[in-house]
Design a protein around this motif. Structure first.
Motif, PDB file in Angstrom:
ATOM      1  N   ALA A   1       0.845  -1.204   0.000  1.00  0.00           N
ATOM      2  CA  ALA A   1       0.000   0.000   0.000  1.00  0.00           C
ATOM      3  C   ALA A   1       0.876   1.247   0.000  1.00  0.00           C
ATOM      4  CB  ALA A   1      -0.916  -0.019   1.220  1.00  0.00           C
TER       5      ALA A   1
ATOM      6  N   GLY B   1      -4.413  -1.918  -2.213  1.00  0.00           N
ATOM      7  CA  GLY B   1      -4.055  -1.542  -0.847  1.00  0.00           C
ATOM      8  C   GLY B   1      -5.237  -0.988  -0.094  1.00  0.00           C
TER       9      GLY B   1
ATOM     10  N   GLU C   1      -3.040  -4.218 -12.274  1.00  0.00           N
ATOM     11  CA  GLU C   1      -2.325  -5.419 -11.801  1.00  0.00           C
ATOM     12  C   GLU C   1      -2.028  -6.287 -13.025  1.00  0.00           C
ATOM     13  OE1 GLU C   1      -4.061  -7.679  -8.221  1.00  0.00           O
ATOM     14  OE2 GLU C   1      -5.578  -6.184  -8.674  1.00  0.00           O
TER      15      GLU C   1
ATOM     16  N   ASP D   1       1.110  -2.554 -11.102  1.00  0.00           N
ATOM     17  CA  ASP D   1       1.243  -3.057  -9.732  1.00  0.00           C
ATOM     18  C   ASP D   1       1.566  -4.550  -9.817  1.00  0.00           C
ATOM     19  OD1 ASP D   1       0.675  -4.309  -7.296  1.00  0.00           O
ATOM     20  OD2 ASP D   1      -0.957  -2.945  -6.776  1.00  0.00           O
TER      21      ASP D   1
ATOM     22  N   ILE E   1       2.857  -6.205  -7.142  1.00  0.00           N
ATOM     23  CA  ILE E   1       3.144  -6.486  -5.732  1.00  0.00           C
ATOM     24  C   ILE E   1       2.909  -7.963  -5.409  1.00  0.00           C
ATOM     25  CG2 ILE E   1       2.264  -5.995  -3.388  1.00  0.00           C
ATOM     26  CD1 ILE E   1       2.030  -3.006  -4.453  1.00  0.00           C
TER      27      ILE E   1
HETATM   28  N1  PLP Z   1      -1.238  -4.516  -4.542  1.00  0.00           N
HETATM   29  C1  PLP Z   1      -1.523  -5.818  -4.733  1.00  0.00           C
HETATM   30  C2  PLP Z   1      -1.642  -6.337  -6.125  1.00  0.00           C
HETATM   31  C3  PLP Z   1      -1.704  -6.670  -3.641  1.00  0.00           C
HETATM   32  O1  PLP Z   1      -2.003  -7.957  -3.845  1.00  0.00           O
HETATM   33  C4  PLP Z   1      -1.580  -6.139  -2.334  1.00  0.00           C
HETATM   34  C5  PLP Z   1      -1.808  -6.999  -1.163  1.00  0.00           C
HETATM   35  O2  PLP Z   1      -2.354  -8.071  -1.231  1.00  0.00           O
HETATM   36  C6  PLP Z   1      -1.274  -4.786  -2.182  1.00  0.00           C
HETATM   37  C7  PLP Z   1      -1.115  -3.998  -3.306  1.00  0.00           C
HETATM   38  C8  PLP Z   1      -1.136  -4.171  -0.817  1.00  0.00           C
HETATM   39  O3  PLP Z   1      -0.008  -4.667  -0.197  1.00  0.00           O
HETATM   40  P1  PLP Z   1       0.133  -4.568   1.412  1.00  0.00           P
HETATM   41  O4  PLP Z   1      -0.874  -5.493   1.986  1.00  0.00           O
HETATM   42  O5  PLP Z   1       1.568  -4.986   1.660  1.00  0.00           O
HETATM   43  O6  PLP Z   1      -0.115  -3.152   1.770  1.00  0.00           O
END
Ligand code: PLP
Length: 433
Positions: free
Chosen positions: A119, A153, A215, A249, A251
């Motif tokens: 986030a 997030g 994503e 994104d 992540i």
């Molecule tokens: N973006 C994506 C694609 C995620 O899957 C997540 C968490 O699952 C996040 C952002 C947010 O990450 P965090 O939980 O470390 O804040």
């Protein structure tokens, strides 16, 4: 022999106290993890579980990985557990920034901001977008595009982008201003009609739009929904024509989870050059991290416009450097490709055996999902896989995704035997329903 009860006495007490003293968040599992060894986790009562959860793709190298332990120990012996990177840089942080800036798909030259979570990485990206428009005098460009069913997030800025979990936005959180300035097209998945999708974008007034977040190559929390490459390319071209920033994104999908360091195939990134990429989760080797990688010309104009106390701390950075190297090796030596084949075959075979429970198998790399006929059945399967330890030596740790799916995200280095064990235990549970 007396029947074993799960959760055992120690975990039961932890769960009771958590309910009493800890804020209501997302706790759903009864496995209170105390230890981790390779692809297994153990709770406080010594129950063992195959880990198909990996803490939502954080522990991609499994537990107790020697390279991560060594990296952390080498920082511990300096006596400097933490020093503020944003006050004065440290060596591992600049090394990691250099690696990310050079290897990521973001247009070069690039720079990196370090925070402590996904986030925070996206919050930094948001602020960079706003600062960029402000400095250029484009003060009408406040609107953002986030795709439906996405997850970016839960903090107060970026929650605008999270629609996959309605509770994140519902009620008090999404302000009237957010609603007015956010656009939610359908995610460009294979299920979306491409003509409709293109018309949707053609109907937008881009002059008010600052940036688009996506994503890739699939939505994670939303249910492992793969994107259609052609439609993503169309969206990317649309952003180029209309001066909209393109932010990817990765992540959850990054750091080897889909078989690549930055989510998509390197060939794809030769045609799509994001203005920013956000990474987190597995990048920290199990420690908290988030990073926004951005084109250098998008950097903040003045010091103090953004920062954080803990971001870029040397312990996390050392673990991240080690994780980056280990994950790169698992990609290059074909381990993740092999795992992809094993997972696809096993999950397709299980779907064929249980057609009245499972409606679809989908995924990529080491990130797969089974779609169930109902959310109740899905939840029951997850619970029963945990409770298996009452009868078996081992249970399975699983994670839901979307409304009715279960995610399978084992450590990338899981051995074949343990993978098979996990799937056979899962099958055993399905056969009781
Ligand atoms: N973006 C994506 C694609 C995620 O899957 C997540 C968490 O699952 C996040 C952002 C947010 O990450 P965090 O939980 O470390 O804040």
């Amino acid at each position: 022999m007396r029947k074993r009860i799960f959760p055992g006495p120690v975990s039961s007490e932890i769960l009771r106290k958590a309910e009493k003293f800890c804020a209501t968040t997302t706790i759903g599992s009864q496995i209170c993890v105390q230890q981790r060894r390779g692809p297994f986790v153990y709770d406080y009562d010594g129950f063992q579980f195959v880990d198909f959860h990996c803490d939502a793709s954080v522990n991609n190298l499994g537990g107790n990985h020697p390279a991560i332990v060594k990296a952390m120990l080498s920082q511990i012996v300096t006596g400097n557990f933490f020093s503020e990177f944003n006050n004065a840089p440290n060596d591992p942080a600049v090394k990691l920034a250099e690696l990310l800036a050079e290897k990521s798909p973001v247009g070069h030259p690039a720079k990196v901001y370090f925070g402590n979570s996904g986030a925070e990485a996206n919050e930094a990206a948001l602020k960079l977008c706003q600062a960029f428009r402000w400095e250029r005098g484009e003060r009408d460009r406040w609107d953002l595009i986030f795709f439906k069913n996405s997850f970016h997030g839960r903090t107060n800025g970026i929650l605008r982008g999270t629609t996959s979990k309605p509770e994140v936005q519902s009620g008090p959180f999404l302000t009237p201003w957010d609603k007015e300035h956010t656009i939610y097209p359908p995610y460009p998945s294979k299920g979306v009609n491409s003509e409709y999708f293109k018309k949707y974008f053609a109907s937008l007034d881009p002059t008010k739009i600052n940036a688009l977040f996506i994503e890739l190559p699939c939505q994670g929390e939303g249910g492992i929904i793969p994107a259609d490459t052609e439609m993503v390319q169309y969206v990317y071209e649309w952003t180029r024509k209309n001066g909209v920033l393109f932010i990817v994104d990765v992540i959850q999908c990054g750091m080897g989870r889909t078989g690549h360091l930055f989510g998509c195939d390197p060939a794809f990134w030769t045609t799509v050059k994001p203005d920013m990429a956000t990474v987190g989760k597995a990048l920290g080797g199990g420690l908290p991290i988030g990073a926004a990688i951005f084109r250098s010309d998008l950097d903040f104009e003045k010091t103090g416009m953004h920062s954080s106390t803990f971001g870029g701390g040397p312990m996390v950075m050392r673990a991240a450097l080690a994780a980056f190297g280990e994950i790169r090796e698992l990609i290059l030596n074909g381990t993740v490709n092999l795992l992809e084949i094993q997972m696809r075959n096993a999950l397709n075979a299980i779907e064929r055996k249980f057609p009245t429970l499972i409606t679809e198998t989908r995924g990529i790399g080491a990130m797969w999902a089974h779609e169930f006929t109902s959310s109740e059945t899905r939840d029951k399967v997850i619970e029963k896989c945990e409770r298996l330890v009452e009868e078996e030596d081992c249970g399975v740790r699983l994670l839901g995704a979307g409304r009715k799916a279960i995610r399978f995200m084992p450590p990338l280095n899981i051995d074949r035997e343990t993978l098979k064990l996990g799937f056979s235990l899962y099958e055993k549970v399905l056969s009781t329903l």
